[in-house]
Structures are given as structure tokens and as C-alpha cells.
Design an enzyme around this catalytic site. Structure first.
Site, PDB file in Angstrom:
ATOM      1  N   ARG A 178      25.351  40.200  44.060  1.00  0.00           N
ATOM      2  CA  ARG A 178      25.570  38.824  43.603  1.00  0.00           C
ATOM      3  C   ARG A 178      25.476  37.851  44.775  1.00  0.00           C
ATOM      4  O   ARG A 178      24.935  36.750  44.636  1.00  0.00           O
ATOM      5  CB  ARG A 178      26.930  38.693  42.913  1.00  0.00           C
ATOM      6  CG  ARG A 178      26.998  39.369  41.560  1.00  0.00           C
ATOM      7  CD  ARG A 178      28.330  39.117  40.882  1.00  0.00           C
ATOM      8  NE  ARG A 178      28.464  37.738  40.452  1.00  0.00           N
ATOM      9  CZ  ARG A 178      29.604  37.189  40.030  1.00  0.00           C
ATOM     10  NH1 ARG A 178      30.701  37.917  39.988  1.00  0.00           N
ATOM     11  NH2 ARG A 178      29.646  35.936  39.658  1.00  0.00           N
ATOM     12  N   CYS A 231      35.014  33.460  45.788  1.00  0.00           N
ATOM     13  CA  CYS A 231      34.390  34.539  45.013  1.00  0.00           C
ATOM     14  C   CYS A 231      33.666  33.897  43.851  1.00  0.00           C
ATOM     15  O   CYS A 231      33.057  32.850  44.002  1.00  0.00           O
ATOM     16  CB  CYS A 231      35.439  35.550  44.563  1.00  0.00           C
ATOM     17  SG  CYS A 231      36.790  34.822  43.596  1.00  0.00           S
TER      18      CYS A 231
END
Length: 274
Positions: A178, A231
Site C-alpha cells: 500500500r 497509516c
């Protein structure tokens, strides 16, 4: 700040001692709002209360991202409802090595609200069971509400605008795939904040789900004069902050909105690769 982790054996001793801690069950499943409460109801550590990721530890998704911080008054009411007070230690657990809601709850209580004695059960409910601990079902305890009004520390977190204009080290807790932008299963844009480094929260744990040693974490965690943790939505970033605490290092500030807020403004820069 006190030692941020507690073992199952230490917890058993504490529960039998003169100052038993208040236990908070933070198990959750992303995408299923009712899963955490259901898991708690079916089987939980004795006298624990359920602390919900989406309803208690975050405001509804929106401009602030997928898990924005609740406002102070709302979180104060959650703590009072659960009977949390600074005079009583708090132990938080989940079933994901602290990577989901347990670390977020630890950060909100210990760092933001300033509770002096908050610990995460190392290894979670699995470690408790492996130690031979019993589980209860249903609602087996009534919490007496508290009157605690925390003195919140807003210097423990930062905003997108402040982050964009600063040169601090940004530490991304998402997976490397990611981070690079190879995949993006949740948010509409793939990639990472420019200048960030990737430290997946899973890298803080041993294979059995317990945290690595303080010395090993101190060697592995990214270091700089100023660090900001982020995050996808400000949850697993708290796991990295907890790892810094275990390592005895200065704590990063949290960017609560994280990637899910950052990409809502198309003028903010995005990087891929790395």
C-alpha cells in the site's frame, strides 16, 4: 509514562492484588461495526468492558478521514461511562497483537487524555488463554460511572496542514504494498505522503503476536528529531507509537486523519514507489 505492556502472568497477579486494573476489550473487525461487541459478549476476560473502535474511539467517517478523533467531550463521556479514573490502572487488549483498536485506545488514554497507568496486554486474548486464564460471557460486571475530566494534550497529534508545511519524518504503518501504491483496497488514491518511510505495524511483533524486545525495536524503528506516525485512518499508526514507547524512545505525534484524510484534497502531493 509507565511500562506500556503487561504480560498475562503479570495481569493475573494484578487482578488478584490490591489495585486490580480496569480491563477494556477493544476487539474489532474493520467493515463490521457490531463484530467487536459480539466477540466481547461471547467471551471476554473477567470483568472487562467493551470499548468500541468505531463508536467510542472515533467519530463517524467524513472530512477528517475514516476514523477521526472524537471530540473531547464525547470521549470524556465514554471514559466516565466505563468508570475510568486516573486512580485505577487500565489494561487494554484485543486479538490482533494490538494492531487495531488496542493501540489506538492506549494512545487516546495514555498520550492524549493523560491517564498515568495504561498498559496493553502483550499478545492479547490469545496470550491470556495460553497462560490458562478463564473467559466469561455476557455482561458480568456493572461499571460505576466516574467523574474524570481529562486534561487533554493536543500537542500529541498534528493536522494535515501542519504536516504538509513541516519537514518532520513521516512514518507510515501500512503494508509496503500500500505504501508503494501497488494496491489500495480502501482509499480512492494509492501511494504515500511524500518524504515518508514505511514501517508496517506488523513488523513490531514476533511471530507469535507479542511485541519484539525493547532493544530490537529501538534498533529497527525509524529515528529523527521529530517523527509523525500515520497509516490509513489513524489506527495502526498508534501501534507504531506504542512500539516507540516500548523501545524507550521519544514518542511520535499522531496524524489522526492519515491517508484517508490526506487524499481527500487533490492539491496535497502523493508519492508512489519506494
Amino acid at each position: 509514562m509507565n511500562q506500556p505492556l503487561i504480560t498475562a502472568g503479570e495481569l493475573e497477579d494484578a487482578l488478584e492484588g490490591t489495585r486490580p486494573p480496569r480491563l477494556l476489550d477493544c476487539r474489532a473487525r474493520l467493515g463490521d461495526l457490531d463484530a467487536g461487541h459480539g466477540l466481547w459478549w461471547q467471551a471476554h476476560l473477567p470483568n472487562s468492558r467493551h470499548l468500541d473502535l468505531d463508536r467510542d474511539l472515533a467519530s463517524p467517517p467524513g472530512a477528517g478521514g475514516r476514523h477521526p478523533l472524537p471530540d473531547r467531550q464525547r470521549f470524556t463521556e465514554v471514559l466516565q461511562r466505563l468508570g475510568v479514573t486516573p486512580e485505577v490502572p487500565v489494561v487494554i487488549y484485543d486479538d490482533m497483537g494490538g494492531q487495531l483498536a488496542a493501540a489506538r485506545a492506549w494512545w487516546m488514554l495514555a498520550c492524549w487524555a493523560g491517564h498515568p497507568e495504561v498498559q496493553v496486554l502483550d499478545g492479547g486474548i490469545q496470550a491470556w488463554l495460553a497462560h490458562g486464564g478463564e473467559l466469561h460471557e455476557g455482561d458480568d460486571v456493572a461499571s460505576s460511572p466516574s467523574g474524570w475530566c481529562p486534561d487533554y494534550r493536543d500537542d500529541t497529534w498534528t493536522t494535515a496542514d501542519a504536516l504538509q508545511s513541516s519537514g518532520v519524518l513521516r512514518v507510515d504503518a501500512r503494508s509496503r504494498e500500500r505504501f508503494r501504491g501497488d494496491v489500495e483496497p480502501i482509499d480512492p488514491v494509492a501511494g504515500h505522503i511524500p518524504g515518508a518511510v514505511c514501517r508496517p505495524s506488523a513488523d513490531n511483533l514476533e511471530e507469535g503476536g507479542r511485541f519484539k524486545s525493547p532493544g530490537r525495536l529501538a534498533e529497527e524503528l525509524p529515528q529523527a528529531d521529530e517523527v509523525v506516525a500515520y497509516c490509513g485512518s489513524g489506527v495502526t499508526a498508534c501501534h507504531n507509537i506504542l512500539a516507540y514507547a516500548i523501545a524507550g524512545k521519544p514518542l511520535p505525534r499522531l496524524y489522526p486523519g492519515s491517508w484517508s484524510e490526506w487524499v481527500q484534497d487533490p492539491t496535497r502531493p502523493v508519492a508512489t514507489g519506494g
